[in-house]
Design an enzyme around this catalytic site. Structure first.
Site, PDB file in Angstrom:
ATOM      1  N   SER A  10       0.819  -1.214   0.000  1.00  0.00           N
ATOM      2  CA  SER A  10       0.000   0.000   0.000  1.00  0.00           C
ATOM      3  C   SER A  10       0.855   1.267   0.000  1.00  0.00           C
ATOM      4  CB  SER A  10      -0.938   0.004   1.211  1.00  0.00           C
ATOM      5  OG  SER A  10      -0.173  -0.039   2.400  1.00  0.00           O
ATOM      6  N   HIS A  11       2.114   1.172   0.415  1.00  0.00           N
ATOM      7  CA  HIS A  11       3.011   2.332   0.360  1.00  0.00           C
ATOM      8  C   HIS A  11       4.207   2.069  -0.553  1.00  0.00           C
ATOM      9  CE1 HIS A  11       0.798   3.221   4.135  1.00  0.00           C
ATOM     10  NE2 HIS A  11       0.863   4.439   3.669  1.00  0.00           N
TER      11      HIS A  11
ATOM     12  N   ASP B 114      -9.131   0.238   1.524  1.00  0.00           N
ATOM     13  CA  ASP B 114      -9.949  -0.974   1.647  1.00  0.00           C
ATOM     14  C   ASP B 114     -11.422  -0.664   1.394  1.00  0.00           C
ATOM     15  OD1 ASP B 114      -7.832  -2.604   2.181  1.00  0.00           O
ATOM     16  OD2 ASP B 114      -8.045  -2.513   4.362  1.00  0.00           O
TER      17      ASP B 114
END
Lengths: 344, 344
Positions: A48-49, A189
């Site tokens: 996610s990063h 999400d």
């Protein structure tokens, strides 16, 4: 490795990332800082990063929101405070500019604060936390984001996803680090549930009338909730106040208003504290270390896992090999590079 | 007012409290500080930290655990750190001793820490928070307690109930203050369920094997849980590290071992931070105030309640009248006074 995954070497990922960020308009130091951050997260399998953030950074530059050549301004504000104005640049260059003075002040005064203003913040907080624990200091960091999260008992979004991160140095070991959103679910999400129209878990969102919902569209039109009910909600309020008004920066509501529908990475402030165990303890540092180690050992012995342990395991796994990455992410970045390489 | 409640004036409660604490052996300054703390909590209708605590303070003295005449030792440790050794006295006199230097350091350095060591801590954290917000400073406070709480995913108690409190000054208004245990249920509530053999709420405790339980006896033999799952658990770990090893004091496990079965109020350390908005903001304080006020207004407008609002309402209600108190509590205190007045 599953079929939708491939691998990339650090060197290749770094070369690609820096090229794309340069083509998107970022000055060399910004391009290097952004790329180093996403390559590091990719190596820790924090997807996610990781590399996919190159896409949102390019968008940020193309929409003219970020200043891709901003020079951070350092303000030696008080014996224990350094402020850095990121001047609408990414947080990473501002953090790098302020870190040496933060460390010096923490070791002289016993504790110190680094306040970053007017930064675009897309990265996780743990790399900053680790940069501070690497200096033997304890670290605490927090930021606001965009107002998507309702307070416990409320129906309207007021808070951001407001991450809180903490680090404790452990000589010879990975530091104890946690880095979590105070929202009950990550914004990404929620977006995935909305796209796939699959129900949300119970207790993470309310509809526009403030009633609990598991319908992702109702949640987008309503609000996400904090973790931990009224206690999580109180904590998120603290983060708004400390990383916003205390340092003269925006709350999540102000940041969302400033975005004005562009839908890009939020601009806002960040507060980072560094505390020096040696200053607190004087000659008693070894006793301290044993108390902390006994605590952390008791946690794992009880059957629980320390936060960040999955990330550290990924780091070990990928230390001497190419990093896993989703094929689709890599294809998107390569397509972006191809587009940006064309003459305008 | 229900039948089991009566009222008492502040003057009468103060006279009774100071007499009982003096008879129990506390020096005059300790007796006054303890009594002021419990009378103040009673006026806010915080019954759990109100007059009934006189009983546990007397027990602490009678069991020879506390030093009822301890003189706190102030250590001007670093430009932004003051440490106070409570020397086995109550935390209140140590806090009072350290507060002026904490405030001075925070206003000079921009932020500062007060670390209290070797104190018996029975009071809430909000009175300390309010003493700091009264000075126009932002405050954060935390303590460990006794190891009764298991980490998320674990089966053995490692953490204390580890309260965390925060305060933000609001000129002309009550400060924004929260003060919550990081355990999912208060220790006292668990005890009430055990005595009455009534089931606990879901999700607050595990049995000795680490399985969820609502049986209070299984929970006493097992462990309580933190609020908010692994995030609350991470937060509780942070409190253990900051209020324990960082300041050279005990973790909750060490404090429970030190108690050695006496079952009295825990002895341990406390960490308090004070941050000075004027130092962070320079000339921009009015802008800051408006951002914070807009946030707090948005929270109440969304339908949520600010933390401490029930307490502030009780304070207003009881400002010019006698305070409500449970008859049984008052009777127990009067019986204790009667016993202590007898020649030994």
């Amino acid at each position: 490795m599953s079929d939708d995954q491939t691998t990339i070497s650090r060197a290749a990922a770094t070369a690609l990332g820096e090229e794309v960020m340069r083509l998107a308009g970022f000055a060399p130091d910004h391009a290097r800082a952004i790329t180093a951050s996403v390559v590091r997260a990719q190596g820790d399998e924090c997807h996610s990063h990781g590399l996919y953030r190159l896409l949102s950074c390019a968008e940020l530059a193309e929409k003219g929101k970020v200043d891709p050549e901003a020079t951070p301004l350092i303000d030696d504000r008080a014996p224990a405070i350094v402020k850095v104005d990121a001047c609408r640049g990414v947080s990473l260059t501002a953090f790098a500019a302020g870190l040496p003075l933060l460390v010096e002040k923490a070791k002289t005064a016993g504790l110190a604060a680094l306040a970053i203003n007017n930064c675009y913040h897309f990265s996780a907080l743990w790399p900053e936390i680790e940069a501070i624990t690497d200096q033997g200091l304890v670290a605490l960091a927090m930021t606001v984001s965009h107002a998507w999260v309702a307070p416990a008992g409320g129906a309207e979004p007021v808070f951001g996803t407001n991450p809180l991160a903490f680090g404790w140095p452990r000589p010879g070991k990975n530091p104890f680090v946690f880095d979590f959103a105070t929202s009950a679910i990550a914004r990404g999400d929620l977006e995935l549930h909305r796209r796939s129209d699959t129900p949300l878990p119970e207790g993470v969102a309310v509809d526009a009338a403030g009633n609990p919902t598991t319908d992702p569209l109702e949640a987008v039109n309503g609000a996400m909730l904090t973790f931990g009910g009224h206690k999580g909600s109180a904590l998120s309020t603290m983060i708004e106040l400390l990383a916003g008004p205390l340092i003269g920066d925006m709350t999540s509501a102000q940041s969302l208003a400033h975005d004005d529908g562009a839908g890009v990475i939020p601009m806002h402030g960040e507060l980072i504290l560094a505390l020096d165990p040696a200053s607190f303890l004087g000659g008693a540092i070894s006793a301290d270390t044993s108390g902390a180690e006994a605590l952390l050992t008791a946690i794992t012995r009880s059957g629980a896992r320390l936060p960040s342990s999955r990330r550290y395991a990924a780091r070990r796994r990928n230390a001497d090999r190419d990093m896993p990455v989703r094929r689709a992410v890599l294809a998107d970045i390569e397509a972006l590079a191809e587009r940006l390489r064309q003459p305008q």
